[in-house]
Design a protein around this motif. Structure first.
Motif, short mmCIF file in Angstrom:
data_model
loop_
_atom_site.label_atom_id
_atom_site.label_comp_id
_atom_site.label_asym_id
_atom_site.label_seq_id
_atom_site.Cartn_x
_atom_site.Cartn_y
_atom_site.Cartn_z
N ASP A 181 14.45 32.82 51.48
CA ASP A 181 13.69 32.84 50.24
C ASP A 181 12.87 31.56 50.10
O ASP A 181 11.74 31.60 49.63
CB ASP A 181 14.64 33.00 49.05
CG ASP A 181 13.90 32.97 47.73
OD1 ASP A 181 12.96 33.78 47.58
OD2 ASP A 181 14.23 32.14 46.86
N ASP A 221 16.99 35.10 51.36
CA ASP A 221 16.38 36.23 50.66
C ASP A 221 17.51 37.11 50.09
O ASP A 221 18.59 37.20 50.68
CB ASP A 221 15.52 37.03 51.66
CG ASP A 221 14.81 38.17 50.99
OD1 ASP A 221 15.37 39.28 51.01
OD2 ASP A 221 13.71 37.95 50.46
N ALA A 222 17.25 37.74 48.96
CA ALA A 222 18.28 38.53 48.28
C ALA A 222 18.81 39.66 49.16
O ALA A 222 19.98 40.05 49.04
CB ALA A 222 17.73 39.10 46.98
N GLN A 223 17.98 40.17 50.05
CA GLN A 223 18.41 41.29 50.89
C GLN A 223 19.14 40.83 52.16
O GLN A 223 19.70 41.66 52.88
CB GLN A 223 17.19 42.13 51.28
CG GLN A 223 16.49 42.77 50.08
CD GLN A 223 15.27 43.57 50.50
OE1 GLN A 223 14.87 43.57 51.66
NE2 GLN A 223 14.68 44.29 49.54
#
Length: 208
Positions: A104, A122-124
């Protein structure tokens, strides 16, 4: 009798003629070799111009090939050795690392041959700081500056905050190069688990 006197007279005349011829032969110059005004050739050996010996060296001659130029550039590189260099390279590294799809954000601080990189995912992405991800980050850092030989990557919150704070101070010009070096070594040691990074740092402080 008369005939006898005539013979004597003739003999005397012949003797006189023979004596005259012999006298003339005595005064004739002997034949001598012809002489000329040309200079006599010298019999001394011809002088030879000194010859210059070929230049020699004590060591082997080294030829530079085009393939060696890149290696020479890397050898002469001194790394990041000023505040201005640290600002520029740190920004470039931060931007390049942040492009990884797994991340991110990323913030980096570079001094000498050390790079500190703090990352957030990153959130994923659920993989965490794997060896493969750390290798990918290191490759991107070294791509920015070949003089960087030690890369410390962390996702630990405390270390990430320290790197972020130092990065903001560096951008604002609020830290000297010697202070930057000290903090980079301290944070790098913390990321490495307490061991000091095995790298050399520039000794001169050329920054503000």
């Amino acid at each position: 009798m008369k005939r006898t006197w005539i013979l004597l007279a003739v003999s005397a005349m012949g003797l006189a003629l023979f004596t005259g011829c012999a006298s003339n032969a005595d005064v004739m110059p002997d034949a001598s070799p012809l002489t000329t005004n040309a200079p006599t050739a010298s019999t001394s050996p011809a002088t030879q111009a000194p010859t210059t010996p070929p230049m020699t060296t004590d060591g082997p001659t080294v030829s530079m090939s085009p393939d060696m130029t890149g290696g020479m550039d890397m050898m002469t590189s001194t790394g990041v050795n000023s505040v201005e260099d640290a600002q520029r390279v740190s920004a470039q590294v931060s931007e390049e690392v942040a492009r990884l799809s797994e991340l991110d954000s990323a913030e980096a601080v570079v001094a000498g041959s050390i790079a500190l990189v703090g990352i957030s995912y990153d959130a994923q992405y659920q993989g965490g700081l794997t060896d493969r991800l750390e290798e990918m980050v290191t490759e991107r850092v070294e791509m920015i500056d070949k003089a960087i030989t030690s890369v410390h990557v962390t996702d630990e919150e405390d270390d990430v905050m320290k790197i972020s704070k130092l990065y903001e101070q560096l951008k604002a010009g609020e830290v000297s190069f010697s202070e930057l070096q000290a903090q980079v070594l301290s944070i790098g040691s913390s990321i490495a688990g307490g061991s000091a990074p095995q790298v050399s740092q520039p000794k001169s402080d050329t920054g503000a």
